[in-house]
Scaffold this active site. Structure first.
Site: not given
Length: 1047
Positions: A364, A723, A727
């Site tokens: 990410d 985070d 996700d």
């Protein structure tokens, strides 16, 4: 409950009147109580599903599904049966009781293994509960024409809700109306966007096919947070139908598809192979001794049959590495401790090993590669009307610590005005959190970054600013916003002209100290604000007319900054006159009529401005990312960025950290919509092409999960970092999910296999290095244990094939496998990592745990172990000079017919009477020979542990003291062996006797050659490895020079 008609478009794009009609609600009065009851019958409660916990009995049974465990269970059952029926059921005597030791020990191992497994399983699945905690508890709802506060679970589709700053949205809802000039939502945890987003009542102007979550600008999503404004919305989805509910379903689906780790697969394959080999060898040993069933020594054919069946069971016990599960768990646990010391907290033990063969890291962007703390990185100020000075601002967090280069003159009128606009035209603030020992924002990230910029610019008086810097170190709480307070003391904010998307700016009316009229401070998008500026403030403090050349100079800087994916804000001001110039903030002042009008008048107020400067803001990459990316490249690990942020920002960050080259191929970057419009064949082709990094932007949670699935289908071992709530499905789907510990949500943490305590991408690289090292060490002790077990099997096989008395009994083999082998095998987990471990390509998932060459090595060493154990046993009977009588090989190999021999006599020795029954020489009299055989087995296995220090490295290059733990372990193992030899109580249990120095010299003579044999095999192995490495590197695009460097 029927509806008047079905929706022809999504709830985001359909006409609002049609949506009201579909939901059967009067937006002025809300739902009636009767309607709510009917809807609840149809839709249920507004809550996420709760899965039933796995019953304890089921968890226990699952622990016995491993092949090795099943083999042990069968061995224990057979051993128990043999002990029970031995000697016609008279098992209460000493021999019968000792016969129970073996099955009891095996069962204790299995029970302990089950307890550990159940404990891990029971603590593993909490992600869904964490998702539920994100749901807000109460909500403001319009029902029966009245606003009331209800429990969130009572909300139904069609409810009219009201949200304000600080609220968590209780369900997915479409914005109906704004009660303030704007509404901003922080949905970063859901979408990965680095900034809060504006929401409007109007439908988005996008095609239905491109309507990703981020494009739904009129939808409030459940669990997101309101950071600015007040609005009303109509609930469109509740519970599992919301976006957060879809994420829960994705997490559940990913959990169901969870695959075994590469090591688990290899151990299962090994267990299957071992079970087949054991069955074949046991049947073979039993069958080749068919003629011995009839030996008179057994008393009957049935007893002879049972005797050799017991030998076959002993062989099974010898073949099973009983200590392997325990040693693997211990090694992984040691690895987790090492990784925890490096800020990588492992939640699931097998994940440690999985890291070692990671081929792709899907990362990410927001909060992982970047700080998730918006920072001003550039300040552009006019020098002349045609020349701009670009000042770089250091610091990538909300900490008011950083330098501006080239330095600015904090006492100049230009800097004073820039600081005033940035500080006062701002609703956010910076605070120091004593608990986390870091600076945090309160309010909008972008505005918070402006406050930090003001602190970095500093006080006009240089000496006072130096004093502030000293004080800030000692008193961070009190001085967090000291400079902003300084500028705030020179002016009072009287009114705010809030931001809207038409004029793309906001402003405040202030009353500067010592001035007769008010001042308007403005910030906004340069493309809109510049058109309303007609003057420019220069570095010398002069205000001159802003002509076209000056405008072009500013726009050129704005385009340059935008090209770097910076969010650019323009700062401006204006001295007010008339009613606004005299406005005092009281409700009765005439200026209130102007301010209370439609926002369209704000454009007129914010005209005739004086341009002050530009500010470039970005969520900056972490400082340690670029070096870590380079290490990954060298290690053959590909990095894929998957983010919900826009394409330009994602590409800029990817170039900054080295995921993409500066002149990257367009086929290396896609939006989620672009990529998933391709056919699956095209998608797989794109992912397979090239070895460089990839970037996927504007992705939805489902896109991240789908990408992980596609990469896994190509044979990759995928690590996914993240985070946010968005996700979680991908973290669960990946081979190893890695969550951020500081900024990560509980949902992400619970869905992960590993948590980074410092949110540092570089920690992943350390973890991968540790994972590779752990796998090498596990290979070392598996090689050690298996080669030792093959030796035991060979010893029993040779014994049976040659027809000599049984040299090693099951309880002795169990002792060696569990106790004597345990410490060295565990100590091999402490082997130091190879210096070039991160310069090698990742291990392939289809690489066998036991390759043909490794198996050949096992067989060679194992055959020697079997030869040595049987050889020393036979040597004692044939040649060893002692109190006993030496006999011939023929007599030893036909000992079963001893009762038929005539004139067979042997001396009495060790207190044994051999005159009345000389045939006892092969049963009770074999104790010393059996002890020698057991001692040779123990000694060889200790020397074999030294061989296992390195797979192919010679003991000359990796000497024993390179792993001092192994030296200690060998001393412990020999010490345990001495305990059973020299303490009579244990000697009786294990049917052994004490050895003298001459005996030990014999043991060493038969044991030491194993080192020489393995050194020869290692030399051959090194030659083969060099050829294989050169071949693999050539296939992966490395040159011969690179191959030599890596070697």
């Amino acid at each position: 409950m029927g509806k008047s008609r079905q929706l022809v478009k999504s709830t985001s794009t359909v006409d609002i009147v049609d949506l009201y009609d579909y939901l059967e609600v009067d937006h002025t009065k809300g739902l009636t109580t009767k309607q709510v009851e009917k809807k609840r019958e149809e839709y249920g409660w507004n809550e996420l599903d709760k899965e039933d916990a796995t019953p304890l009995w089921k968890l226990v049974l699952e622990q016995f599904e491993d092949t090795l465990v099943k083999i042990l269970l069968v061995a224990a059952t057979v051993s128990f049966a043999l002990a029970y029926f031995d000697d016609k059921g008279e098992h209460a005597d000493e021999e019968g009781i000792l016969a129970y030791v073996e099955p009891i020990v095996i069962l204790v191992i299995l029970i302990l293994n089950a307890i550990v497994g159940v404990w891990q399983e029971a603590n593993a699945e909490a992600a869904l509960e964490a998702l539920k905690e994100l749901q807000s508890e109460t909500a403001r709802v319009l029902r029966d024409g009245k606003m009331s506060t209800i429990n969130c679970r009572e909300i139904v589709p069609g409810d009219i809700i009201e949200v304000k700053v600080g609220d968590r949205v209780p369900a997915d809802a479409r914005v109906v109306s704004l009660k303030t000039t704007s509404l901003r939502i922080d949905q970063s945890q859901l979408t990965g966007e680095s900034q809060s987003v504006a929401k409007y009542p109007e439908p988005p102007d996008v095609d239905e096919d491109d309507l990703v979550v981020q494009a739904k600008t009129n939808i409030l999503f459940a669990t997101t947070t309101v950071v600015g404004g007040i609005a009303r919305g109509v609930v469109t989805d509740i519970g599992m139908k919301t976006e957060i509910g879809k994420i829960q379903l994705a997490v559940q689906g990913a959990a169901e598809e969870e695959e075994a780790t590469p090591l688990k697969k290899k151990l299962d394959e090994f267990g299957d192979m071992l079970s087949q080999v054991i069955c074949v060898i046991c049947i073979l040993v039993w069958a080749i001794n068919y003629n011995h069933f009839f030996d008179p020594v057994h008393g009957s054919v049935f007893k002879g049959c049972i005797y050799y069946f017991k030998i076959a069971v002993a062989l099974a016990v010898a073949a099973i590495p009983e200590g392997l599960p325990t040693v693997i768990t211990t090694c992984l646990a040691l690895g987790t401790r090492k990784m925890a010391a490096k800020n990588a907290i492992v939640r699931k033990l097998p994940s440690v090993e999985t890291l070692g063969c990671t081929t792709i890291i899907c990362s990410d962007k927001t909060g992982t590669l970047t700080t998730n703390e918006m920072s001003c990185v550039e300040l552009v100020l006019p020098v002349t009307k045609n020349e701009m000075a670009v000042h770089t601002v250091s610091g990538i967090t909300y900490a008011p610590i950083g330098e501006i280069s080239p330095p600015v003159n904090a006492s100049s009128d230009q800097i004073a005005m820039a600081s005033t606009v940035a500080s006062l035209c701002n609703a956010s603030s910076i605070e120091y959190d004593s608990k986390s020992n870091k600076y945090v924002r309160v309010g909008e990230p972008t505005e918070a970054s402006l406050k930090v910029l003001v602190e970095k610019i500093g006080l006009p008086n240089a000496s006072e600013h130096l004093s502030l810097l000293v004080k800030r170190t000692a008193e961070p709480v009190e001085t967090a916003h000291f400079v902003n307070d300084y500028w705030g003391g020179f002016a009072k904010v009287l009114a705010t002209l809030e931001f809207n998307r038409d004029r793309k700016s906001m402003s405040v009316i202030t009353k500067p100290a010592g001035k007769k009229t008010n001042q308007l401070l403005v910030k906004g998008a340069p493309e809109g604000l510049l058109a309303r500026c007609d003057k420019i403030l220069l570095a010398n403090g002069n205000v001159v007319k802003l002509d076209q050349s000056g405008m072009d100079a500013v726009l050129m800087q704005q385009h340059r900054m935008a090209g770097r994916a910076l969010r650019v804000l323009a700062l401006a001001y204006k001295d007010l006159d008339g009613e606004l110039g005299s406005y005092d903030g009281t409700p009765t002042h005439a200026a209130n009529k102007i301010l209370s009008q439609d926002q369209s008048v704000f454009v007129k107020i914010e005209s005739g401005l004086t341009f002050v400067g530009l500010v470039g803001i970005i969520d900056p990459p972490r400082a340690e990312i670029a070096p870590s990316v380079e290490i990954c490249k060298v290690a053959g690990i590909r990095i894929v960025m998957i983010t919900g942020d826009n394409k330009l920002t994602a590409e800029a960050i990817a170039v900054d950290v080295g995921i993409l080259d500066k002149e990257f191929d367009a086929a290396s970057s896609f939006t989620g919509s672009e990529f998933f419009k391709m056919s699956e064949a095209e998608q797989l082709k794109t992912l397979s092409k090239g070895k460089g990094g990839l970037v996927f932007s504007r992705t939805e949670p489902k896109h991240k999960q789908q990408l992980v699935k596609l990469l896994k289908s190509l044979g990759h071992v995928v690590a996914m970092t993240g985070d946010g709530v968005n996700d979680a499905p991908a973290l669960k789907q990946a081979d190893i999910g890695i969550a951020m510990g500081l900024t990560g949500t509980e949902v992400a943490k619970e869905a992960s296999d590993m948590i980074l305590a410092d949110d540092n991408f570089a920690t992943i690289v350390h973890a991968i290095e540790e994972g590779r090292s752990i796998y090498n060490n596990m290979q070392a002790f598996i090689r050690y244990l298996i080669s030792s077990n093959i030796g035991e099997v060979a010893a029993i096989f040779f014994t049976a094939a040659l027809g000599i008395p049984e040299g090693l009994i099951p309880v002795q083999l169990l002792w060696v496998n569990l106790v004597t082998d345990g410490p060295p095998a565990t100590a091999l987990g402490f082997n130091p990592a190879d210096a070039d471990i991160m310069k090698k390509l990742p291990r392939r998932t289809n690489d066998s745990l036991i390759t043909p060459w490794v198996f050949f090595r096992y067989m060679v060493v194992g055959i020697y172990v079997g030869f040595a154990c049987v050889g020393v046993f036979a040597y004692w009977y044939l040649y060893h000079e002692d109190d006993h009588t030496n006999i011939s090989w023929t007599q030893l190999s036909t000992w079963g017919h001893c009762s038929e021999w005539t004139d067979f006599k042997v001396n009495d020795f060790d207190g044994l009477d051999m005159q009345t029954d000389p045939c006892k020489y092969f049963t009770e009299g074999k104790q010393k020979a059996s002890t020698l055989s057991l001692s040779v087995l123990v000694a060889i296995e200790m020397f074999n542990a030294l061989n296992a220090l390195s797979e192919d490295g010679s003991l000359l290059t990796m000497p024993p003291w390179s792993n001092p733990y192994l030296i200690v372990a060998m001393i412990v193992s020999f010490g345990l062996h001495f305990v059973i030899l020299y303490i009579p109580f244990f000697a009786d249990i294990f049917n052994v006797t004490a050895l003298d120095w001459d005996d030990w010299k014999l043991v060493l003579a038969f044991s030491m050659p194993v080192i020489v044999i393995d050194e020869i095999l290692k030399f051959v192995g090194r030659s083969m490895s060099k050829k294989e490495l050169k071949k693999r590197m050539s296939a992966n695009g490395f040159s011969n020079v690179d191959a030599k460097k890596k070697q």
